[in-house]
Design a protein around this motif. Structure first.
Motif, PDB file in Angstrom:
ATOM      1  N   CYS A  28       0.857  -1.190   0.000  1.00  0.00           N
ATOM      2  CA  CYS A  28       0.000   0.000   0.000  1.00  0.00           C
ATOM      3  C   CYS A  28       0.889   1.234   0.000  1.00  0.00           C
ATOM      4  CB  CYS A  28      -0.921   0.013   1.219  1.00  0.00           C
ATOM      5  SG  CYS A  28      -2.196   1.303   1.086  1.00  0.00           S
ATOM      6  N   PHE A  30      -0.270   4.028   1.332  1.00  0.00           N
ATOM      7  CA  PHE A  30      -0.668   4.753   2.532  1.00  0.00           C
ATOM      8  C   PHE A  30      -0.152   3.993   3.757  1.00  0.00           C
ATOM      9  CE2 PHE A  30      -4.738   7.212   1.022  1.00  0.00           C
ATOM     10  CZ  PHE A  30      -3.927   8.089   0.335  1.00  0.00           C
ATOM     11  N   ARG A  31      -0.182   4.665   4.883  1.00  0.00           N
ATOM     12  CA  ARG A  31       0.220   4.046   6.148  1.00  0.00           C
ATOM     13  C   ARG A  31      -0.778   4.474   7.222  1.00  0.00           C
ATOM     14  NH1 ARG A  31       2.678   1.487   3.216  1.00  0.00           N
ATOM     15  NH2 ARG A  31       4.866   0.822   3.212  1.00  0.00           N
ATOM     16  N   CYS A  32      -2.039   4.196   6.972  1.00  0.00           N
ATOM     17  CA  CYS A  32      -3.085   4.650   7.896  1.00  0.00           C
ATOM     18  C   CYS A  32      -2.851   4.058   9.286  1.00  0.00           C
ATOM     19  CB  CYS A  32      -4.448   4.212   7.398  1.00  0.00           C
ATOM     20  SG  CYS A  32      -4.732   4.620   5.668  1.00  0.00           S
ATOM     21  N   CYS A  35      -5.038   1.076  10.185  1.00  0.00           N
ATOM     22  CA  CYS A  35      -5.069  -0.079   9.272  1.00  0.00           C
ATOM     23  C   CYS A  35      -4.954  -1.393  10.049  1.00  0.00           C
ATOM     24  CB  CYS A  35      -3.910   0.033   8.287  1.00  0.00           C
ATOM     25  SG  CYS A  35      -3.873  -1.309   7.078  1.00  0.00           S
ATOM     26  N   ILE A  41       1.128  -5.389   4.283  1.00  0.00           N
ATOM     27  CA  ILE A  41       1.742  -4.235   3.629  1.00  0.00           C
ATOM     28  C   ILE A  41       3.257  -4.210   3.860  1.00  0.00           C
ATOM     29  CG2 ILE A  41       1.821  -1.699   3.711  1.00  0.00           C
ATOM     30  CD1 ILE A  41      -1.296  -2.068   4.379  1.00  0.00           C
ATOM     31  N   GLY A  74      -4.316  -3.852   1.463  1.00  0.00           N
ATOM     32  CA  GLY A  74      -3.467  -3.255   0.465  1.00  0.00           C
ATOM     33  C   GLY A  74      -4.183  -2.392  -0.563  1.00  0.00           C
ATOM     34  N   ASN A 103      -7.752   3.259  -2.331  1.00  0.00           N
ATOM     35  CA  ASN A 103      -7.561   4.498  -1.565  1.00  0.00           C
ATOM     36  C   ASN A 103      -7.605   5.731  -2.467  1.00  0.00           C
ATOM     37  OD1 ASN A 103      -5.001   4.701  -2.785  1.00  0.00           O
ATOM     38  ND2 ASN A 103      -3.934   3.817  -1.021  1.00  0.00           N
ATOM     39  N   ASP A 125     -11.867   4.804  -0.219  1.00  0.00           N
ATOM     40  CA  ASP A 125     -11.661   5.375   1.116  1.00  0.00           C
ATOM     41  C   ASP A 125     -11.439   6.877   1.003  1.00  0.00           C
ATOM     42  OD1 ASP A 125     -11.580   2.778   2.042  1.00  0.00           O
ATOM     43  OD2 ASP A 125      -9.394   2.714   2.205  1.00  0.00           O
ATOM     44  N   LYS A 127      -9.986   9.313   3.629  1.00  0.00           N
ATOM     45  CA  LYS A 127      -9.387   9.158   4.954  1.00  0.00           C
ATOM     46  C   LYS A 127      -9.761  10.294   5.904  1.00  0.00           C
ATOM     47  CE  LYS A 127      -7.265   5.454   3.643  1.00  0.00           C
ATOM     48  NZ  LYS A 127      -7.739   4.156   4.167  1.00  0.00           N
TER      49      LYS A 127
HETATM   50  S1  SF4 Z   1      -6.204   1.161   5.629  1.00  0.00           S
HETATM   51 FE1  SF4 Z   1      -6.170   0.715   3.427  1.00  0.00          FE
HETATM   52  S2  SF4 Z   1      -5.215   2.529   2.514  1.00  0.00           S
HETATM   53 FE2  SF4 Z   1      -4.715   2.565   4.677  1.00  0.00          FE
HETATM   54  S3  SF4 Z   1      -2.721   1.549   4.868  1.00  0.00           S
HETATM   55 FE3  SF4 Z   1      -4.307  -0.010   5.209  1.00  0.00          FE
HETATM   56  S4  SF4 Z   1      -4.649  -0.918   3.209  1.00  0.00           S
HETATM   57 FE4  SF4 Z   1      -3.581   1.025   2.853  1.00  0.00          FE
END
Ligand code: SF4
Length: 235
Positions: A28, A30-32, A35, A41, A74, A103, A125, A127
């Motif tokens: 991915c 992103f690094r939410c 998550c 990831i 991911g 995302n 998504d 965010k």
């Molecule tokens: S929540 Fe989704 S967009 Fe965010 S890091 Fe995880 S897989 Fe990626």
């Protein structure tokens, strides 16, 4: 060839009203912090790759029962040069519908998926509010112009879709949620997803209590001048 790293054979939860097999890809951009798929990831090599033939065989055996697949991660668009389009074409050729989770950071990928009729439903998504607050939720410096392009593209695609936000207390206030709805003005559907603290990437979030259902309910009305159809999921 697309590498599938997770496979839920039958899911009633991943596409409202449909029965699907859910497939996970790794990686991915992103690094939410909230998550739940950090392992997928950061350490994809620790997950076995599931042969596509096996998945295809499973789908065909249950063709009468399954509506289609949900491709999630991911971020599936990261695999656009590693067999993503070819795999989805194969799934469509076999007669299955496709829900695609993203995302939204790669509008070019979404454009191609839509243009080639490879997806039937997109869940994107959102965010956070589309300003300096976004990076705190995505965990990276985010090119918001890309996110905005994807929103526009999806809304104009003619496909069924949803935008969805995980409402994490401490990261998103009720006012932030209204600010998101403003950015989605006229969208078909906006889903408020309940935050689940177990297994979050950022361990500090694991002690955070999710918003009560009543608080989520109260978020709906102020959003409705912008998006009429607002759902709460998971609470
Ligand atoms: S929540 Fe989704 S967009 Fe965010 S890091 Fe995880 S897989 Fe990626």
């Amino acid at each position: 060839m697309l590498e599938i790293k997770g496979f839920i054979e039958t899911s009633f939860l991943d596409w409202d009203g449909k029965v699907v097999s859910t497939l996970y890809v790794a990686g991915c951009n992103f690094r939410c912090p909230f998550c739940h798929n950090a392992g997928l990831i950061e350490k994809p090599h620790e997950y076995e790759t599931i042969p596509l033939k096996k998945i295809e065989g499973f789908l065909l055996e249950r063709k009468d029962f399954l509506d289609g697949i949900c491709l999630t991660g991911g971020e599936p668009c990261l695999h656009k040069k590693r067999g993503l389009f070819e795999f989805l074409q194969r799934v469509k050729d076999l007669g299955f519908q496709v829900k695609f989770d993203s995302n939204g950071l790669d509008p070019e990928c979404l454009h191609r998926l839509i243009g080639q009729n490879l997806v039937d439903y997109i869940a994107m998504d959102i965010k956070g509010p589309l300003d300096e607050r976004y990076d705190k939720l995505s965990g990276v410096k985010t090119d918001l112009s890309k996110v905005k392009q994807s929103i526009k593209l999806i809304m104009e695609s003619g496909l069924d879709y949803e935008f969805r936000t995980t409402v994490v207390p401490t990261l998103l206030s009720p006012e932030d949620v209204v600010d998101i709805a403003k950015e989605l003005k006229g969208a078909r559907k906006f889903v408020l997803q309940q935050f689940a603290p177990a297994h979050t990437w950022d361990e500090a979030l694991r002690t955070i209590k999710p918003y009560d259902r009543e608080v989520l309910d109260e978020m709906v009305k102020p959003c409705q001048p912008y998006v009429k159809n607002i759902l709460i999921r998971g609470a």
